[in-house]
Design a protein around this motif. Structure first.
Motif, short mmCIF file in Angstrom:
data_model
loop_
_atom_site.label_atom_id
_atom_site.label_comp_id
_atom_site.label_asym_id
_atom_site.label_seq_id
_atom_site.Cartn_x
_atom_site.Cartn_y
_atom_site.Cartn_z
N SER A 105 0.82 -1.20 0.00
CA SER A 105 0.00 0.00 0.00
C SER A 105 0.86 1.26 0.00
CB SER A 105 -0.91 0.00 1.23
OG SER A 105 -1.59 1.23 1.36
N ILE A 106 0.42 2.25 -0.73
CA ILE A 106 1.14 3.53 -0.76
C ILE A 106 0.98 4.26 0.56
CG2 ILE A 106 1.29 5.77 -1.93
CD1 ILE A 106 0.15 4.43 -4.41
N ASN A 107 -0.20 4.17 1.17
CA ASN A 107 -0.51 4.94 2.36
C ASN A 107 0.02 4.30 3.65
OD1 ASN A 107 -1.99 6.82 0.80
ND2 ASN A 107 -3.77 5.44 0.83
N ASP A 108 0.17 2.97 3.65
CA ASP A 108 0.62 2.28 4.84
C ASP A 108 1.64 1.22 4.43
OD1 ASP A 108 -1.06 0.56 7.64
OD2 ASP A 108 1.06 0.95 7.20
N SER A 109 2.89 1.44 4.76
CA SER A 109 3.95 0.53 4.30
C SER A 109 3.83 -0.85 4.93
CB SER A 109 5.32 1.12 4.62
OG SER A 109 5.46 1.33 6.01
N ASN A 110 3.05 -1.00 6.02
CA ASN A 110 2.86 -2.30 6.64
C ASN A 110 1.67 -3.06 6.06
OD1 ASN A 110 5.03 -2.20 8.44
ND2 ASN A 110 3.85 -1.00 9.92
N CYS A 111 0.97 -2.43 5.12
CA CYS A 111 -0.23 -3.04 4.55
C CYS A 111 0.08 -3.57 3.15
CB CYS A 111 -1.36 -2.02 4.49
SG CYS A 111 -2.91 -2.68 3.84
N TYR A 112 -0.30 -4.82 2.89
CA TYR A 112 -0.12 -5.45 1.59
C TYR A 112 -1.50 -5.80 1.03
CZ TYR A 112 4.84 -5.80 2.63
OH TYR A 112 6.15 -5.51 2.94
N GLU A 113 -1.81 -5.27 -0.14
CA GLU A 113 -3.13 -5.43 -0.75
C GLU A 113 -3.12 -6.58 -1.74
OE1 GLU A 113 -4.09 -0.63 -0.48
OE2 GLU A 113 -3.82 -1.61 -2.43
N LEU A 114 -4.12 -7.44 -1.67
CA LEU A 114 -4.26 -8.57 -2.58
C LEU A 114 -5.12 -8.14 -3.76
CD1 LEU A 114 -3.36 -9.78 0.15
CD2 LEU A 114 -4.64 -11.84 -0.45
N ARG A 115 -4.56 -8.26 -4.98
CA ARG A 115 -5.20 -7.67 -6.14
C ARG A 115 -5.92 -8.67 -7.03
NH1 ARG A 115 -6.03 -2.49 -5.07
NH2 ARG A 115 -4.10 -1.33 -4.66
N GLY A 116 -5.79 -9.93 -6.84
CA GLY A 116 -6.45 -10.89 -7.72
C GLY A 116 -5.63 -12.15 -7.83
N SER A 117 -6.31 -13.26 -8.07
CA SER A 117 -5.63 -14.55 -8.09
C SER A 117 -4.84 -14.75 -9.36
CB SER A 117 -6.65 -15.69 -7.93
OG SER A 117 -7.56 -15.68 -9.01
N LYS A 118 -3.79 -15.53 -9.25
CA LYS A 118 -3.01 -15.92 -10.41
C LYS A 118 -3.58 -17.21 -10.96
CE LYS A 118 1.23 -13.70 -8.81
NZ LYS A 118 2.66 -13.91 -8.47
#
Length: 683
Positions: free
Chosen positions: A151-164
């Protein structure tokens, strides 16, 4: 299928350690080919499932060759499709939080409870397989099946964008780099820096640094490795036991088990000898881990059923006859027929009201000179049976440590306090004001040793936390000197130990490790003169433990071995088969009286019981015996080498209940006394 697993991931119901639920975090491929992330409490798993979870954790590629199916996904504490996870909030370990956590934020707006990764307890960490913090490992494994962006706003946050793509093969031996896993935010240029990691972020055409290395270099506090050294340094000093490790590699690889696992030897290990040696080490470590599983289950079951058996059944109770060279003999006396006393470690603590009642006569009148009227054994029994109320501890300890004679009057006690204070300040001034002495090699060496030891002692306690008035922050001191900062309490402890060194130099002086024995005493008194004399008198009985020729500890361990042989012959024979009958596994327990096995408050309660000498002045040996008794069956079933015994015993600290250990020790004392007296009567 169970694709990925990590043990010792806890959910905290509260901040009380008793409310921590241990479980597995895992990635599962369901029958619909969807991927799930799940957390399962250990208590809900069968022994077979636990073994599968541990096996997958140690070598995830095994899942392709073994049917590690789960019993039912509905049995998990939670089991969520990865597609329903919106983001992960990751808080790695730091100086202020030893265990890192991961929070799953769901697409419906809810968040699951934080999952705390106790990496030091996990199977992969104990075997030396895990190289990174568990939360970062989970992130990498998730990235195999779903696109992840920081995440741009929170460096500790990782956003899941879609399955491979589905049907992804996960293997520890072929982990893709971050350039194929973590997608960088599109509006961050290749010259930007991620705030928390400090790593350069590449553009779409470049390659990002490995996600684990990036996470560890940024998310992990840069001083974590130094803090680990501070935390474990003293333990390592106490565990310097020379061992002869048997090389079983060649014989192992020729066994049926060895031939079965040979195909799974990683090619990077090289030749047959090194590969088989590595496998032997892994299987030994797995046995330790499974032994811990078994111990947790057995002890938990004992607590649930109320069956606090104080020792396993021994040969004296199992058979009505014993075989000997001259035939079979009937056993006419057993522990069950001996009518052994019941443990008294069930009484309430010694309160101020009960304490001052010891100064009253039978008519209820207080002694005119405020002398103790009760028999000293009555007082010792009260302390032994229930311990001492915290507010009364400073006073009662002075009797137990013989600062005050049991028959002293109030006036005499005041004179003792005054005299002790005057003598301490004189002893301290002797070295403090002697410039020649302070320039001597002995003083410089001892000063350095004492400073290092003190600054590494019980630093998690508020009493010993760094005070910026004494040299700045921990970070600055670690960077400059490799040691954390100091405080007023720590400076006093340094002076007490230096004074003790010259006070006791003719006999022994200061030896590394004594700071561990001083800290609990200082925490009770928190003034230099009283702490010094209490510590000096404590060291009179502990001095043999620190003799440079190790003769004192050799005697303790030899006695310990004799007690085990008497109390549990089957366990002793098993230790002989493991080449562990020298009882080195108990070395650290006895050296500093379980200082590292119990919490700080429990150490105070244990020591005051040991100081009573109520049953024996070596009661600490029976505490150790009681703990071994409780774990005897597990040790005999799972452990096969001295290294395994040592590792298992030294890792028991978090699982030992103090009251259970003390009650068990009391029963062990009665049992051993009965057996010895029975033999003596026959002779």
């Amino acid at each position: 299928r169970l694709l990925y697993s990590k043990s010792k991931v806890y959910v905290y119901r509260s901040m009380d350690t008793k409310d921590r639920i241990s479980g597995f975090i895992c990635i599962v491929q369901g029958p619909d080919d969807q991927y799930y992330i799940a957390w399962t409490p250990e208590a809900l798993l069968s022994e077979q499932d636990k073994e599968s979870y541990v096996q997958v954790e140690l070598c995830p590629s095994f899942y392709t060759d073994h049917a590690n199916s789960i019993s039912s996904i509905s049995g998990y504490a939670f089991c969520k499709p990865i597609g329903e996870v919106l983001s992960l909030l990751i808080h790695p370990p730091s100086l202020t939080q030893w265990y890192g956590s991961v929070i799953l934020n769901m697409a419906d707006g809810s968040s699951l409870a934080p999952m705390w990764f106790h990496d030091s307890e996990s199977a992969s960490s104990m075997l030396g397989i895990a190289r990174h913090w568990g939360g970062d490992e989970l992130l990498v494994w998730l990235a195999h099946v779903v696109s992840i962006e920081r995440s741009i706003n929170d460096s500790n946050c990782y956003e899941l964008r879609g399955s491979k793509t589905s049907h992804v093969t996960l293997s520890r031996l072929n982990t893709p780099s971050a350039s194929a896993i973590i997608t960088n935010p599109s509006d961050i240029t290749h010259t930007a820096t991620v705030a928390s990691s400090g790593a350069q972020v590449s553009d779409a055409s470049g390659s990002a640094p490995d996600v684990l290395e990036s996470a560890l270099s940024g998310n992990m506090d840069p001083l974590l490795s130094q803090m680990k050294e501070l935390r474990w340094g003293i333990l390592e000093r106490f565990s310097r036991i020379t061992q002869t490790v048997k090389d079983a590699a060649n014989s192992f690889i020729e066994t049926p088990m060895g031939r079965q696992v040979a195909p799974y030897i990683p090619p990077s290990l090289g030749g047959t000898q090194s590969a088989s040696g590595s496998l032997v080490k892994e299987y030994e470590g797995a046995r330790i881990y499974l032994a811990k599983w078994a111990a947790q289950h057995i002890i938990a079951q004992q607590h649930e059923d109320g069956e606090h058996r104080q020792g396993p059944v021994s040969v004296w109770e199992e058979w009505v006859t014993e075989a000997g060279d001259l035939g079979s003999f009937e056993v006419v006396s057993t522990d069950k027929t001996a009518n052994l006393p019941r443990p008294i470690r069930t009484q309430p603590v010694l309160t101020a009201e009960r304490w001052f009642a010891f100064f009253e006569s039978s008519s209820g009148e207080m002694d005119a000179e405020f002398r103790l009227v009760a028999d000293p054994d009555t007082v010792r029994r009260a302390v032994f049976a229930g311990g001492i109320e915290e507010d009364m501890r400073p006073l009662v300890w002075k009797y137990l440590l013989e600062i005050y004679p049991w028959d002293s009057s109030e006036k005499e006690r005041k004179e003792i306090d005054k005299s002790n204070a005057e003598e301490y300040w004189m002893l301290k001034d002797n070295w403090l004001s002697d410039a020649k002495l302070r320039d001597s090699a002995d003083f410089i060496e001892q000063s350095s040793r004492i400073e290092k030891d003190v600054l590494r002692t019980d630093r998690t306690l508020p009493l010993f936390a760094t005070d910026s008035a004494f040299g700045g922050s921990d970070e600055a001191n670690l960077a400059e000197h490799g040691l954390p900062g100091s405080s007023a309490s720590l400076e006093k402890m340094k002076d007490i130990l230096m004074t003790f060194h010259y006070y006791d130099k003719a006999a022994l002086g200061y030896v590394q490790g004594m700071s561990d024995l001083l800290a609990p005493v200082y925490s009770v008194y928190q003034d230099e003169p009283t702490t010094f004399w209490a510590f000096a008198l404590f060291m009179k009985r502990m001095r043999p433990h620190f003799l440079r020729d190790q003769s004192g500890m050799q005697d303790e361990l030899a006695t310990m071995a004799q007690l085990v042989e008497i109390a549990n012959p089957k366990l002793y024979r098993h230790l002989e088969e493991c080449d562990a009958e020298n009882m080195f596994c108990c070395y650290r327990w006895l050296l500093i009286w379980f200082k590292r096995e119990f919490g700080f408050e429990d150490v105070l309660r244990l020591w005051e019981v040991l100081w009573t000498d109520y049953l024996t002045d070596r009661f600490v040996l029976f505490v150790a015996l009681a703990i071994l008794q409780r774990h005897a069956d597990v040790m005999m079933d799972h452990l096969r080498s001295p290294e395994e015994v040592l590792k298992y015993v030294q890792d028991l600290g978090d699982s030992i209940d103090l009251n259970d250990a003390l009650k068990g020790a009391e029963m062990c004392y009665y049992m051993v006394r009965h057996r010895v007296l029975s033999v003596e009567r026959i002779r």
